[in-house]
Structure formats: structure tokens, C-alpha cells
Design a protein around this motif. Structure first.
Motif, PDB file in Angstrom:
ATOM      1  N   TYR A   1       0.789  -1.237   0.000  1.00 17.89           N
ATOM      2  CA  TYR A   1       0.000   0.000   0.000  1.00 17.89           C
ATOM      3  C   TYR A   1       0.826   1.294   0.000  1.00 17.89           C
ATOM      4  O   TYR A   1       0.437   2.262  -0.641  1.00 17.89           O
ATOM      5  CB  TYR A   1      -0.942   0.027   1.220  1.00 17.89           C
TER       6      TYR A   1
ATOM      7  N   ASN B   1     -11.951  -0.383   0.189  1.00 19.90           N
ATOM      8  CA  ASN B   1     -11.305  -1.534  -0.454  1.00 19.90           C
ATOM      9  C   ASN B   1      -9.891  -1.177  -0.930  1.00 19.90           C
ATOM     10  O   ASN B   1      -9.542  -0.009  -1.125  1.00 19.90           O
ATOM     11  CB  ASN B   1     -12.171  -2.119  -1.579  1.00 19.90           C
ATOM     12  N   SER B   2      -9.087  -2.237  -1.107  1.00 16.88           N
ATOM     13  CA  SER B   2      -7.651  -2.036  -1.369  1.00 16.88           C
ATOM     14  C   SER B   2      -7.333  -1.051  -2.490  1.00 16.88           C
ATOM     15  O   SER B   2      -6.426  -0.225  -2.324  1.00 16.88           O
ATOM     16  CB  SER B   2      -6.980  -3.379  -1.654  1.00 16.88           C
TER      17      SER B   2
ATOM     18  N   ALA C   1     -12.979  -1.909  -6.568  1.00 20.12           N
ATOM     19  CA  ALA C   1     -12.513  -3.312  -6.527  1.00 20.12           C
ATOM     20  C   ALA C   1     -13.310  -4.203  -7.469  1.00 20.12           C
ATOM     21  O   ALA C   1     -12.836  -5.272  -7.853  1.00 20.12           O
ATOM     22  CB  ALA C   1     -12.624  -3.847  -5.103  1.00 20.12           C
ATOM     23  N   CYS C   2     -14.535  -3.774  -7.832  1.00 21.61           N
ATOM     24  CA  CYS C   2     -15.450  -4.727  -8.484  1.00 21.61           C
ATOM     25  C   CYS C   2     -15.938  -4.228  -9.837  1.00 21.61           C
ATOM     26  O   CYS C   2     -16.431  -3.095  -9.949  1.00 21.61           O
ATOM     27  CB  CYS C   2     -16.683  -4.918  -7.618  1.00 21.61           C
TER      28      CYS C   2
ATOM     29  N   GLY D   1      -8.349  -3.948  -9.710  1.00 23.18           N
ATOM     30  CA  GLY D   1      -9.749  -4.389  -9.631  1.00 23.18           C
ATOM     31  C   GLY D   1      -9.919  -5.844 -10.040  1.00 23.18           C
ATOM     32  O   GLY D   1      -9.047  -6.427 -10.682  1.00 23.18           O
TER      33      GLY D   1
ATOM     34  N   ASN E   1     -19.024  -9.842  -9.303  1.00 19.27           N
ATOM     35  CA  ASN E   1     -17.561  -9.661  -9.238  1.00 19.27           C
ATOM     36  C   ASN E   1     -16.907 -10.981  -8.785  1.00 19.27           C
ATOM     37  O   ASN E   1     -17.613 -11.944  -8.458  1.00 19.27           O
ATOM     38  CB  ASN E   1     -17.255  -8.499  -8.289  1.00 19.27           C
ATOM     39  N   PRO E   2     -15.573 -11.066  -8.709  1.00 17.51           N
ATOM     40  CA  PRO E   2     -14.903 -12.349  -8.448  1.00 17.51           C
ATOM     41  C   PRO E   2     -15.313 -13.087  -7.183  1.00 17.51           C
ATOM     42  O   PRO E   2     -15.372 -14.316  -7.171  1.00 17.51           O
ATOM     43  CB  PRO E   2     -13.427 -11.959  -8.386  1.00 17.51           C
TER      44      PRO E   2
ATOM     45  N   GLU F   1     -19.809 -11.106  -4.074  1.00 20.87           N
ATOM     46  CA  GLU F   1     -20.601 -10.231  -3.207  1.00 20.87           C
ATOM     47  C   GLU F   1     -21.256  -9.065  -3.943  1.00 20.87           C
ATOM     48  O   GLU F   1     -22.055  -8.340  -3.365  1.00 20.87           O
ATOM     49  CB  GLU F   1     -19.727  -9.692  -2.053  1.00 20.87           C
TER      50      GLU F   1
ATOM     51  N   LEU G   1     -16.138  -0.561  -2.606  1.00 22.27           N
ATOM     52  CA  LEU G   1     -16.580  -1.129  -1.332  1.00 22.27           C
ATOM     53  C   LEU G   1     -15.816  -0.500  -0.161  1.00 22.27           C
ATOM     54  O   LEU G   1     -14.731   0.054  -0.345  1.00 22.27           O
ATOM     55  CB  LEU G   1     -16.312  -2.646  -1.310  1.00 22.27           C
TER      56      LEU G   1
ATOM     57  N   ALA H   1     -18.213  -7.480   1.824  1.00 22.82           N
ATOM     58  CA  ALA H   1     -17.000  -7.869   1.087  1.00 22.82           C
ATOM     59  C   ALA H   1     -16.216  -8.905   1.885  1.00 22.82           C
ATOM     60  O   ALA H   1     -16.381  -9.016   3.102  1.00 22.82           O
ATOM     61  CB  ALA H   1     -16.140  -6.626   0.864  1.00 22.82           C
TER      62      ALA H   1
ATOM     63  N   THR I   1     -13.111  -8.691   2.563  1.00 18.43           N
ATOM     64  CA  THR I   1     -12.121  -7.919   3.337  1.00 18.43           C
ATOM     65  C   THR I   1     -10.829  -8.708   3.586  1.00 18.43           C
ATOM     66  O   THR I   1     -10.236  -8.617   4.680  1.00 18.43           O
ATOM     67  CB  THR I   1     -12.682  -7.402   4.699  1.00 18.43           C
ATOM     68  N   GLY I   2     -10.402  -9.439   2.560  1.00 19.71           N
ATOM     69  CA  GLY I   2      -9.221 -10.297   2.689  1.00 19.71           C
ATOM     70  C   GLY I   2      -7.996  -9.560   3.208  1.00 19.71           C
ATOM     71  O   GLY I   2      -7.310 -10.044   4.117  1.00 19.71           O
ATOM     72  N   THR I   3      -7.702  -8.396   2.656  1.00 23.14           N
ATOM     73  CA  THR I   3      -6.486  -7.692   3.085  1.00 23.14           C
ATOM     74  C   THR I   3      -6.789  -6.572   4.070  1.00 23.14           C
ATOM     75  O   THR I   3      -6.025  -6.366   5.022  1.00 23.14           O
ATOM     76  CB  THR I   3      -5.751  -7.086   1.868  1.00 23.14           C
ATOM     77  N   ILE I   4      -7.890  -5.871   3.873  1.00 23.95           N
ATOM     78  CA  ILE I   4      -8.118  -4.744   4.796  1.00 23.95           C
ATOM     79  C   ILE I   4      -8.381  -5.246   6.230  1.00 23.95           C
ATOM     80  O   ILE I   4      -8.100  -4.548   7.189  1.00 23.95           O
ATOM     81  CB  ILE I   4      -9.226  -3.768   4.312  1.00 23.95           C
TER      82      ILE I   4
HETATM   83  N1  UDP Z   1     -10.042  -8.553  -5.530  1.00 23.62           N
HETATM   84  C1  UDP Z   1      -9.112  -8.675  -6.558  1.00 23.62           C
HETATM   85  N2  UDP Z   1      -7.899  -9.273  -6.323  1.00 23.62           N
HETATM   86  C2  UDP Z   1      -7.567  -9.765  -5.094  1.00 23.62           C
HETATM   87  C3  UDP Z   1      -8.507  -9.652  -4.045  1.00 23.62           C
HETATM   88  C4  UDP Z   1      -9.733  -9.035  -4.300  1.00 23.62           C
HETATM   89  O1  UDP Z   1      -9.378  -8.267  -7.667  1.00 23.62           O
HETATM   90  O2  UDP Z   1      -6.448 -10.303  -4.926  1.00 23.62           O
HETATM   91  C5  UDP Z   1     -11.356  -7.880  -5.767  1.00 23.62           C
HETATM   92  C6  UDP Z   1     -12.488  -8.837  -6.012  1.00 23.62           C
HETATM   93  O3  UDP Z   1     -13.442  -8.237  -6.875  1.00 23.62           O
HETATM   94  C7  UDP Z   1     -13.075  -9.009  -4.634  1.00 23.62           C
HETATM   95  C8  UDP Z   1     -12.991  -7.579  -4.129  1.00 23.62           C
HETATM   96  O4  UDP Z   1     -11.739  -7.139  -4.630  1.00 23.62           O
HETATM   97  O5  UDP Z   1     -14.366  -9.507  -4.710  1.00 23.62           O
HETATM   98  C9  UDP Z   1     -13.032  -7.402  -2.651  1.00 23.62           C
HETATM   99  O6  UDP Z   1     -12.104  -8.286  -2.039  1.00 23.62           O
HETATM  100  P1  UDP Z   1     -11.551  -8.037  -0.571  1.00 23.62           P
HETATM  101  O7  UDP Z   1     -12.651  -7.478   0.259  1.00 23.62           O
HETATM  102  O8  UDP Z   1     -10.879  -9.282  -0.098  1.00 23.62           O
HETATM  103  O9  UDP Z   1     -10.443  -6.903  -0.837  1.00 23.62           O
HETATM  104  P2  UDP Z   1      -9.588  -5.994   0.165  1.00 23.62           P
HETATM  105  O10 UDP Z   1     -10.119  -4.612   0.007  1.00 23.62           O
HETATM  106  O11 UDP Z   1      -9.649  -6.525   1.557  1.00 23.62           O
HETATM  107  O12 UDP Z   1      -8.180  -6.103  -0.377  1.00 23.62           O
END
Ligand code: UDP
Length: 612
Positions: A27, A81-82, A97-98, A125, A313-314, A317, A328, A459, A461-464
Motif C-alpha cells: 500500500y 477496499n484495497s 474493486a469490483c 480491480g 464480481n470475483p 458479493e 466497497l 466484502a 475484506t481479505g487484506t483490509i
Molecule cells: N479482488 C481482486 N484481487 C484480489 C482480491 C480481491 O481483484 O487479490 C477484488 C475482487 O473483486 C473481490 C474484491 O476485490 O471480490 C473485494 O475483495 P476483498 O474485500 O478481499 O479486498 P480488500 O479490500 O480486503 O483487499
């Protein structure tokens, strides 16, 4: 505060080293030599400033708003989102992201979609595609008198292109491929992750999640066979798409039609139960495909006059129309509890500021293409969700697998939904409604204004959630202690901080116990831990699968878009369990469902110490 925010007095934000490393890798801005040139505070100011710039379009004061947004993020009460964290205020400035892109049945349309996908991936995205309009494998190609290669062959090109783009190393490209259960190539699609393709290694289509788009008609046909179901696969599906050689088995009532999308003609029938069982079998083996319940998705489509939704989206959600995108953001529920009860006032204020933030994102983001800009701004969808729900429940002293937890989910999400609508309505009055408002469900429901066609999404929220140091989305604790595989080769050992605190307070913190917990992940079989603590700190694998689905459905009741939920299952889960989960999701009106059986993918994001 007026003036340069950099001069604003404020406490510096402390992140543990492992989280700081994630920020540095993904980031924080770097110069051309790869040297990090901002700190976390600088990152939040950069994002706050860029997003507050939308105020200038509405003649309000960006400085005040900038400060409000900075506080919102730096307190970890809300994170966008990231892509917003990574790109806001940079020349790229793509913040969503989507995305969903349509794929038409011509070489030009297919390769246009490929080009747009590459641009979206480059900016961080993820993209969802419906391949249902492509003519099937073996069909005619009029202009060349050749033979069509079908959706699967084109998906492989998208997959390889995704590998090549790699999103500048910061975020892997993620895709969703949707195929209608009525498409002639549906059987090949269902098995696509389970059949290695020559030259592709053991992980085919690894940049894709797969979802079968089913309708109520298909589910009704399935119900016809339910009473005779014996939980075994009959094994008589062939790759050519014939539902079986034994014609006597092909009962008309359990069969449904297969349609060639090019001619719009029915070209055959398949048995719904056998197709469903094949979905179950493959989901059990590989985690793919998931299912999307398209009639439910479209029943809740806020702008039906703009056409039907065919893809998400992937991670599932965010259902979107062709060329739509959505940004998001998630509220950290762990920060919304005070003295063992929900701090409703704080939650209300956070929702209001978060909606304002996400709506601003739409005005300042740099869309990857002009078509995406046009379509997105017609509906101005935003997706406010949550993370740290597991921690909230623990702080409220409520076990995840209980009716009380489900009631809490409904109460909290209804509150967020109601207040997000209120905030969007207020913005609609001052800034104008989204252009499609007059034809939307909101107008029919009697709202006088609404800034956004949707306001809520859960979402992953894998990374956040790593940055906020809480459990992702609405998931239960994955483990009380576990190793997280963050990025190529980076591993983090994590012990849940609430558990650590409880162990110290209750006097059972010993090295022996903490070691045993780190090995097992679950505390259920660890001696020396009080029963009430075991009841509260249940993990994803401790709870019955049904609770995962009940929780997903509870949130879905008050979410405009959809809910990202992985039904995490222990390795010994049976196909019959997976089948039951899928049917339960349909009955409880979920918009889709995905399962993940522990260890069924070669590289997974989390794993327990003893499995290493
Ligand atoms: N996404 C992506 N690549 C990644 C992870 C997420 O393109 O490696 C996109 C995908 O559309 C997913 C959305 O980001 O549905 C939200 O994912 P997440 O909430 O995990 O993202 P964060 O904001 O936590 O990184």
C-alpha cells in the motif's frame, strides 16, 4: 482544523511489524527504486485528501471533510477496499474493486472484454464475466465455416492474460466466470477445475472463480427428484452433454432444457439432479463451482429497467450490470462495542461518514474506460459492509453458532442498512439522485431521493481485515491461532488477541496451553481452558456448516448487494453435507453459495500449524 493536514497534531499510528510489512509491500507509495516514501499516516492523509476533493463539486469545504475521512480510516473504524488505499491520490487513481464486463458472441467482443480486463487488473480491480452468450463448443462459425471452440477455450485466454498482467505485483488479478446451467457446455464448465488441461499444470483456470447461474426453474426440477435422492452420484453423465445412456432413467419431469445461445433454440435436456450432483461433487473436490441464484439476484435488482443482472464480481458479493463497477468499504465492528454492548451512536455516525466517503469515491475515481464510467454513474452503486463481526460477538459474549448471534447479525445489519439509506437519501437531496432513480425500486418504495442504487455489500475484506487486525467480513474466527500466508512466501503466526487477553485475565495463560492452541488452531480439545471460554471462541471448523449458511442468510436480509461468505468445512466433510448446504442457501434466500473444504486446494491462504 484549517491548513495543511500534514501540520495537524495527531498521534502516530502504531502497527505491529507483520501488519506494517503488509502495508509496505502493498500500500505505501514507493519511488522508482522501490524505496518506501510514505508512512501509514501519510497513506491515510493521501486517501482522505483525494476522496475529499469531490466536495469541490458541491461547494462544500474539502478540508473539514478530509480531516473527518482521515479520522475514519486511521482509527481503523472503517477502511475502503484495497484499490482506494493503494491508488487514491496517485496518477492511476482507480479506486474500485469490483467490475462486471459483458462477453458477446463475436471475436471482436470477446477480445474487447479481454482488453478491458487487462486495464482493470492493472489498477487492482477484479472482474466478473458471464460467458453464457458464447456459442457452445462444436457449434458453427458462419464467416469461416469453421467450428466454434466454446466458452471454456476463451476462459483459458483470459486466465493466461491475468497471469501476465499480475497487477504490478501488488494484487493478483481475480476473475469470476459465470455460466448458465442451460448452456450446452455446462458439464465441462462444472468440471473445469478438476480436469487438468495439457500444458497448464495442475491448477487449471487458477485466476478464476467459477459459478453456475441457476434459476428457480432448475431448482424446482431438482425438487422433483429430492425424495428419491440417495446422496450418491449416478456417474452416468458424459462429457458430450448427454445425461446418461440409460434413456429409461431420463424422467421428463426431472429434466430441464439446454439452449444454444446463438440460435436461442432448445438443443437438448439434462437431468437437474444429475447436474446438481456434479456441481456438488466438484465443489466438494476443489471448492469450485459455486452457485448463483439468478432469480433471487434479479428479484432484488434495484434497477430492473436497465436490464437483467447476469454476473457478479470475483468473490460473488457484488452483482452488477454489464460495464458497472462498485467501490466497497467496511466498518470494523470490533470498534463498535463499548463495555460489552453495541455503541449504536458511534455506529450510526460511522455509517453516515462511510456512505459520504464511498459516494465521493465515485466522483473522483479514474474509471478504466469511458463505458464503465457511463454505466457506473447511472446507478452510483456503493457497497458498505463490515469486518470483525467475530470479534464483536466475542466482546458481546455471544458464541457465533447460536440463535443469539444470528439475531445480533440481523439487528446490526438492519441498523447499518437503515442508516446507510438515510445517508444516501440525504446526499440525494443535496447532490441529486442517481440518474436511474425514477425507474428504480427505491422510487417505487416511496423514497423521494436516493444518491446510490445500492448502499450495502459484505466484502470478503481479505487484506483490509489484516490491516485492521480483525477477522475478515462476517466469518467466524478461522482459528484461535494460525499461520497466515499473506503474499508469495510471507507467513504470519497469529494468536487471537481477545483470546490472549482472556487467558491472561482468567489465569490460564501458560506456555503449554498456548503451544497446544497454536498447534491445533481450535481450543475445543485443549485441557485447562474453561468451558465457557471454549464455547465463546469457536472456530470455523468447530461449528456445524449450517451456522455458516444461517449467518450468511441473516446478513443478506439487510444487504442490497450480496454477502461474501466462505462456508469453511473440515476435510472430512461429505458430499451429502455440501449438497445440504447448497439447498439450505437456496431455501434461505441467499444470492449465491460457495464452500471450501479444508485442504482441497494446493495453495490456500490460511493453514494450521500441524498441517504444514
Ligand atoms: N479482488 C481482486 N484481487 C484480489 C482480491 C480481491 O481483484 O487479490 C477484488 C475482487 O473483486 C473481490 C474484491 O476485490 O471480490 C473485494 O475483495 P476483498 O474485500 O478481499 O479486498 P480488500 O479490500 O480486503 O483487499
Amino acid at each position: 482544523f484549517k491548513g495543511n493536514p500534514k501540520d495537524m497534531p495527531g498521534k502516530s499510528i502504531y502497527f505491529p511489524k507483520n501488519i506494517h510489512d503488509v502495508l509496505e509491500k502493498r500500500y505505501l507509495l514507493k519511488d522508482e527504486t522501490g524505496r518506501v516514501v510514505e508512512d501509514p499516516e501519510g497513506m491515510f492523509w493521501r486517501v482522505a485528501r483525494a476522496v475529499s476533493m469531490a466536495e469541490t463539486f458541491y461547494e462544500s469545504d474539502p478540508l473539514e471533510v478530509e480531516r473527518e475521512f482521515y479520522h475514519l480510516m486511521s482509527s481503523m473504524e472503517f477502511l475502503p477496499n484495497s484499490p482506494t488505499l493503494m491508488n487514491a491520490g496517485t496518477p492511476m487513481n482507480q479506486l474500485s474493486a469490483c467490475f462486471v464486463l459483458p462477453v458477446g458472441d463475436s471475436v471482436t467482443e470477446i477480445f474487447n472484454a479481454l482488453k478491458y480486463m487487462a486495464l482493470i487488473h492493472k489498477s487492482g480491480g477484479g472482474v466478473g464475466f458471464s460467458f453464457s452468450k458464447l456459442r457452445p463448443c462444436g457449434d458453427v462459425v458462419g464467416s469461416t465455416a469453421g467450428i466454434a471452440s466454446g466458452p471454456l477455450s476463451f476462459m483459458r485466454i483470459f486466465d493466461v492474460a491475468t497471469d501476465v498482467i499480475k497487477q504490478g505485483g501488488r494484487r493478483r488479478g481475480a476473475n469470476m466466470a459465470v455460466l448458465s446451467v442451460h448452456h450446452p457446455d455446462i458439464l465441462e464448465f462444472i468440471c473445469a477445475k478438476n480436469v487438468p488441461v495439457e500444458g497448464e499444470g495442475s491448477n487449471p483456470l487458477e485466476n478464476f472463480n467459477l459459478s453456475v447461474a441457476v434459476d428457480n426453474e432448475f431448482m424446482d426440477k431438482l425438487a422433483f427428484d429430492e425424495d428419491k435422492h440417495d446422496n450418491n452420484l449416478t456417474g452416468n453423465l458424459t462429457k458430450e452433454g448427454s445425461p446418461g445412456s440409460d434413456k429409461s432413467k431420463k424422467k421428463l419431469n426431472g429434466s430441464y432444457y439446454i439452449l444454444n445461445p446463438r440460435t436461442n433454440k432448445i438443443v437438448g435436456h439434462l437431468n437437474a439432479k444429475e447436474v446438481f450432483d456434479l456441481i456438488v461433487e466438484n465443489a466438494w473436490r476443489t471448492g469450485d463451482p459455486g452457485i448463483l441464484f439468478m432469480d433471487e439476484i434479479n428479484r432484488m435488482n434495484p434497477t430492473p429497467a436497465s436490464g437483467k443482472i447476469e454476473a457478479t464480481n470475483p468473490c460473488g458479493e457484488q452483482p452488477l450490470l454489464p460495464y458497472e463497477s462498485c467501490n466497497l468499504g467496511s466498518i470494523n465492528l470490533a470498534g463498535m462495542v463499548k463495555n460489552g454492548t453495541v455503541n449504536w451512536n458511534k455506529l450510526e455516525n460511522t455509517v453516515k461518514t462511510a456512505v459520504h466517503f464511498l459516494d465521493n469515491v465515485l466522483d473522483v475515481t479514474n474509471f478504466p474506460t469511458s463505458l464503465i464510467k457511463t454505466e457506473t454513474l447511472k446507478n452510483r452503486k456503493i457497497g458498505l459492509g463490515v469486518m470483525g463481526f467475530a470479534e464483536m460477538l466475542i466482546m458481546l459474549n455471544v458464541p457465533y453458532d447460536s440463535d443469539e448471534a444470528v439475531e445480533t447479525a440481523v439487528e446490526v445489519m438492519k441498523f447499518i442498512q437503515d442508516h446507510s439509506k438515510k445517508a444516501s437519501e440525504e446526499l440525494g437531496r443535496s447532490r441529486g439522485s442517481f440518474p436511474n432513480f425514477k425507474d428504480s425500486l427505491w422510487c417505487k418504495k416511496g423514497f423521494k431521493a436516493m444518491r446510490n442504487a445500492t448502499t450495502t455489500t459484505i466484502a470478503p475484506t481479505g487484506t483490509i481485515s489484516i490491516i485492521a487486525n480483525v477477522t475478515s467480513g462476517i466469518e467466524p474466527l478461522f482459528a484461535v491461532s494460525f499461520i497466515r500466508n499473506v503474499m508469495n512466501g510471507t507467513e504470519l503466526l497469529e494468536v487471537n488477541s481477545l483470546f490472549e487477553k482472556t487467558a491472561l485475565e482468567r489465569g490460564f495463560y501458560t506456555e503449554e496451553i498456548m503451544d497446544a492452541v497454536a498447534c491445533k488452531g481450535s481450543i475445543q480439545d485443549v485441557d485447562g481452558i474453561p468451558e465457557d471460554v471454549k464455547r465463546l471462541f469457536v472456530t470455523a471448523h468447530d461449528i456445524k456448516p449450517e451456522w455458516h449458511v444461517k449467518m450468511q442468510a441473516a446478513f443478506q436480509r439487510y444487504v442490497d448487494n450480496a454477502v461474501s461468505k466462505t462456508v469453511n468445512l473440515p476435510h472430512h466433510t461429505t458430499k451429502a453435507d455440501v449438497r445440504r448446504i447448497f439447498l439450505m442457501a437456496y431455501k434461505l434466500k441467499c444470492k449465491g453459495i460457495t464452500v471450501y473444504r479444508y485442504g482441497s486446494k494446493t495453495e490456500q491462504v490460511w493453514y494450521l500449524k500441524e498441517f504444514k
